[in-house]
Design an enzyme around this catalytic site. Structure first.
Site, short mmCIF file in Angstrom:
data_model
loop_
_atom_site.label_atom_id
_atom_site.label_comp_id
_atom_site.label_asym_id
_atom_site.label_seq_id
_atom_site.Cartn_x
_atom_site.Cartn_y
_atom_site.Cartn_z
N SER A 249 1.02 -1.13 -0.09
CA SER A 249 0.05 0.01 -0.08
C SER A 249 1.00 1.06 0.12
CB SER A 249 -0.78 0.12 1.23
OG SER A 249 -1.21 1.18 1.54
N TYR B 158 -2.67 -0.92 10.50
CA TYR B 158 -2.40 -1.06 8.75
C TYR B 158 -1.19 -0.69 8.30
CZ TYR B 158 -4.07 -1.25 3.92
OH TYR B 158 -4.09 -1.33 2.65
P1 NAD Z 1 -11.29 -6.13 -0.34
O1 NAD Z 1 -11.51 -6.01 1.10
O2 NAD Z 1 -12.15 -6.14 -1.65
O3 NAD Z 1 -9.91 -7.54 -0.38
C1 NAD Z 1 -9.40 -8.02 0.67
C2 NAD Z 1 -9.34 -9.23 0.36
O4 NAD Z 1 -8.82 -10.27 1.30
C3 NAD Z 1 -11.00 -9.82 0.53
O5 NAD Z 1 -11.41 -10.71 -0.68
C4 NAD Z 1 -11.05 -10.71 1.73
O6 NAD Z 1 -11.92 -11.73 1.91
C5 NAD Z 1 -9.46 -11.27 1.95
N1 NAD Z 1 -9.18 -11.56 3.43
C6 NAD Z 1 -9.32 -11.04 4.52
N2 NAD Z 1 -8.74 -11.68 5.41
C7 NAD Z 1 -8.51 -12.79 4.74
C8 NAD Z 1 -7.68 -13.94 5.23
N3 NAD Z 1 -7.52 -14.21 6.77
N4 NAD Z 1 -7.42 -15.03 4.67
C9 NAD Z 1 -7.87 -14.84 3.08
N5 NAD Z 1 -8.30 -13.67 2.68
C10 NAD Z 1 -8.62 -12.64 3.40
O7 NAD Z 1 -10.08 -4.89 -0.56
P2 NAD Z 1 -8.92 -4.52 -1.68
O8 NAD Z 1 -8.92 -3.07 -1.75
O9 NAD Z 1 -9.21 -5.32 -3.02
O10 NAD Z 1 -7.59 -5.09 -1.07
C11 NAD Z 1 -6.74 -6.06 -1.53
C12 NAD Z 1 -5.46 -5.60 -1.01
O11 NAD Z 1 -5.13 -4.32 -1.71
C13 NAD Z 1 -5.28 -5.75 0.57
O12 NAD Z 1 -3.92 -6.12 0.77
C14 NAD Z 1 -5.41 -4.12 0.76
O13 NAD Z 1 -4.40 -3.77 2.03
C15 NAD Z 1 -4.44 -3.52 -0.64
N6 NAD Z 1 -4.72 -2.11 -0.76
C16 NAD Z 1 -6.00 -1.58 -1.25
C17 NAD Z 1 -6.22 -0.23 -1.48
C18 NAD Z 1 -7.46 0.31 -1.98
O14 NAD Z 1 -7.46 1.26 -2.17
N7 NAD Z 1 -8.48 -0.57 -2.35
C19 NAD Z 1 -5.17 0.50 -1.15
C20 NAD Z 1 -3.76 0.11 -0.95
C21 NAD Z 1 -3.51 -1.57 -0.75
#
Ligand code: NAD
Length: 266
Positions: A152, A165
């Site tokens: 991130s 986080y």
């Molecule tokens: P999201 O909530 O749609 O996806 C997160 C996924 O992780 C979900 O499918 C959830 O079921 C899964 N998950 C959570 N706990 C888990 C576990 N214990 N075991 C297996 N799977 C698990 O959100 P997203 O935005 O798609 O996030 C995906 C990644 O991107 C994350 O690591 C998040 O930190 C990172 N990220 C997202 C953003 C953003 O702006 N959306 C920015 C920076 C980083």
């Protein structure tokens, strides 16, 4: 060179939603067979697998909690039983449990570190072990295996109210770079992606309505990202087109990490 992942196998964790879903779909479009890990939402994961199969690709779904070693072993075993090899791991699963420091419980701290950092370690460890024991296929990929960690912008930008986080993603940065140093000579390629604000379930409150206008002030490029913006970069990082990219974090953030508060002299 043509970007193709044909005859390669990818495992994407947390792929029933958001960025992981888009990555699994894009990897399949590029020709990879895909193992779609989900934690609690079986339905969208199954729907994605059906969609990939309907388009002529190969996909399976596999439930599991990436913070639990036994689950990670099972996720990898299922992937290998189906496809026989593993070429690409996208360690994407992550969550937020936000609170100011005085209200953050130890349970909230631990839950985020366990999924966002320990989960990335467990999956990377299992992937490295698999890359080491399987035969090299240089005609398929120049690397012996590729890992893409989902970090991130908050591996770089401090984030008040989200210390668990931000600490987890800072940890992902050093996990990724230290691992890259450790296994590079074996031609195992390790990189990370640091997304900025990507509209997904994790940040619905800040990417919609008036909150979105406030968020846009932090993004020099002037738009909130889509999951596909990240997925496109994942496909490139997984392919031979990026074969000399190792130990790097690619920021996919519309310039969020450019300290836009300094645009007008700070
Ligand atoms: P999201 O909530 O749609 O996806 C997160 C996924 O992780 C979900 O499918 C959830 O079921 C899964 N998950 C959570 N706990 C888990 C576990 N214990 N075991 C297996 N799977 C698990 O959100 P997203 O935005 O798609 O996030 C995906 C990644 O991107 C994350 O690591 C998040 O930190 C990172 N990220 C997202 C953003 C953003 O702006 N959306 C920015 C920076 C980083």
């Amino acid at each position: 060179m043509i970007l193709s992942l044909r005859e390669q196998v990818a495992l994407v964790t947390g792929a029933s939603s958001g960025i992981g879903y888009a990555c699994a779909e894009a990897l399949a479009e590029a020709g990879a067979s895909v193992a779609i890990n989900f934690h609690s939402q079986a339905e969208p994961a199954e729907a994605l697998a059906d969609k990939i199969r309907a388009a002529g690709g190969r996909a399976i779904t596999v439930q599991g909690d990436v913070s639990k070693e036994a689950d990670v072993k099972r996720i990898f075993a299922r992937t290998l039983a189906e496809f026989g090899v593993l070429d690409i791991l996208v360690a994407n699963s992550g969550l937020q449990k936000d609170a100011p420091v005085s209200k953050m419980t130890l349970a909230d701290w631990n839950a985020v570190l366990e999924v966002n950092l320990t989960g990335q370690f467990l999956c990377a460890q299992a992937a490295v072990q698999q890359f080491r024991q399987q035969d090299r296929r240089p005609e398929v990929s120049r690397a012996a295996g590729k890992i893409i960690h989902m970090s991130s912008v908050h591996q770089l930008i401090p984030w008040a109210g989200h210390i668990n986080y931000a600490a987890s993603k800072g940890g992902v940065d050093m996990l990724m770079r230290s691992l890259a140093q450790e296994v590079g000579e074996e031609r195992i390629r390790i990189n990370a992606i640091a997304p900025g604000a990507i509209a997904t379930a994790i940040n619905q409150e800040s990417t919609q309505g008036e909150a979105a206008d406030k968020l846009l002030k932090l993004i020099p490029y002037g738009r909130i990202g889509a999951a596909e913006d990240v997925a496109n970069a994942v496909v490139w990082l997984a392919s031979d087109l990026s074969d000399y990219v190792h130990g790097t974090t690619l920021f996919i953030d519309g310039g969020m990490s450019l300290y836009p508060g300094f645009r007008d002299n700070g």
